[in-house]
Design an enzyme around this catalytic site. Sequence first.
Site, PDB file in Angstrom:
ATOM      1  CG  ASP A   1      -2.467   1.344  -2.142  1.00 19.44           C
ATOM      2  OD1 ASP A   1      -1.432   0.891  -2.665  1.00 19.44           O
ATOM      3  OD2 ASP A   1      -2.456   2.251  -1.281  1.00 19.44           O
TER       4      ASP A   1
ATOM      5  CB  ALA B   1      -0.897  -0.002   1.221  1.00 24.21           C
ATOM      6  CG  HIS B   2       2.275   2.855  -3.423  1.00 23.75           C
ATOM      7  ND1 HIS B   2       1.728   1.717  -3.946  1.00 23.75           N
ATOM      8  CD2 HIS B   2       2.279   3.760  -4.432  1.00 23.75           C
ATOM      9  CE1 HIS B   2       1.425   1.910  -5.218  1.00 23.75           C
ATOM     10  NE2 HIS B   2       1.741   3.141  -5.543  1.00 23.75           N
ATOM     11  NE  ARG B   3      -2.688   3.530  -6.381  1.00 24.43           N
ATOM     12  CZ  ARG B   3      -2.306   3.780  -7.613  1.00 24.43           C
ATOM     13  NH1 ARG B   3      -2.226   5.025  -8.025  1.00 24.43           N
ATOM     14  NH2 ARG B   3      -2.031   2.811  -8.429  1.00 24.43           N
TER      15      ARG B   3
END
Length: 361
Positions: free
Chosen positions: A280, A204-206
């Site tokens: 994500d 997850a990095h958004r």
Amino acid sequence: MKICIILGTRPEIIKMSPIIRECERKGLDYFILHTGQHYSYNMDKVFFEQLELPEAKYNLDVGSGSHGEQTGKILMGIEKVLQKEKPSIVLIEGDTNTVLAGALAATKLHIKVGHVEAGLRSYDRDMPEEINRILADHCSDYLFAPTEKSKEILLHEGVKKEKIFVTGNTVVDAVYQNLKISEEKVNPLNEMGLEKKQYFLTTAHRQENVDDKKRFEGILNGLQLVANEFNMPVIYPIHPRARKMMNKFGLNTNSLQFMEPVDYLSFLQLEANAKLVLTDSGGVQEETCVLKVPCVTLRDNTERPETLEAGSNMLAGTNPDTILNVTKEMIGRNNNWENPFGDGKAGERIVEILNEYFNQR
Ligand code: UD1
Ligand code: UDP
């Protein structure tokens, strides 16, 4: 025909690699322009090494910054290179700030633009990527849509049908070209003491997730619920943006296994053998669909609706209970879906289309 391939981030390097290989195979006149948007070894060089890609002829070394600053620096740097090199066409891939700047710089110099992975829409204009992909599509002369659905989206926005080519997504080419190699070359499960289908993998990095304390906390709590419910490790190779924000917000959880971002061949193995992937990431939604591994997307929308229709993916948002419930539902599903992203020959097709067009002039 002289091709300029612009890239700058991890997914662009991976998804451009089949096109670069095809240019090499055909002995075409091309060069790589790296913007330096990603620069840490494990977000950049490792992929050039592993995928055996030639070094970029230019690296703008722009690094990180606010959207305006980063995009502006890339735009200025690309313009100089294009003025000097005068390529017949610039190729960009995806929806990053590198892509937007590449499309703008080229189109204003009247250089043709080819957009790989055109026509994706989340219909969420709060996402920086949505703005980038819309603008890049509307600057482009060749729109390489991965699916019929993305072609339809472009037609509805008034893009002329002569400009649109349904090619499949080069992510499939990259998986097909590298999965066997990864089985032979790396064994991350052994190194990490993991057993096949006995762990979860997450990324997850958004910006809209990790820069928002409540959403990021919701994701981490949801992952913790999943780890507890199934009594299995959750592996999280953590993107530098997420690591930075986790530290900033003082978030922590001891039931997840954090590690530095991993190389592509190892990541492919981790994905292929996971019980389920929670993410994500855009590319990971596609890869899990190709690898027949169930996916739970930690977002409220996706620009990859083909995965939802195929049945490989479900949206869970960032509420912890929903993340757990959707995970349970996906685990109960059959993984006999069809991959909607093509046959692994998108790169060949794209290069062939360009060859045909430019050889006629
Ligand atoms: C960018 C893309 C995103 C894509 C992602 C792929 C935009 C607007 N976003 O997001 O669409 O999904 O790449 O991974 O273009 N950092 C490092 N080392 C690096 C790169 C970044 O430490 O090599 C850290 C820096 O603290 C930086 C932060 O990560 O501020 C964010 O980097 P940035 O390139 O702005 O955006 P990404 O979150 O990587
Ligand atoms: N990936 C990788 N190592 C990791 C995490 C992801 O090699 O630790 C690869 C993954 O296989 C996919 C790509 O990076 O091809 C996805 O990039 P990312 O999630 O950063 O960007 P997005 O696809 O969301 O734009």
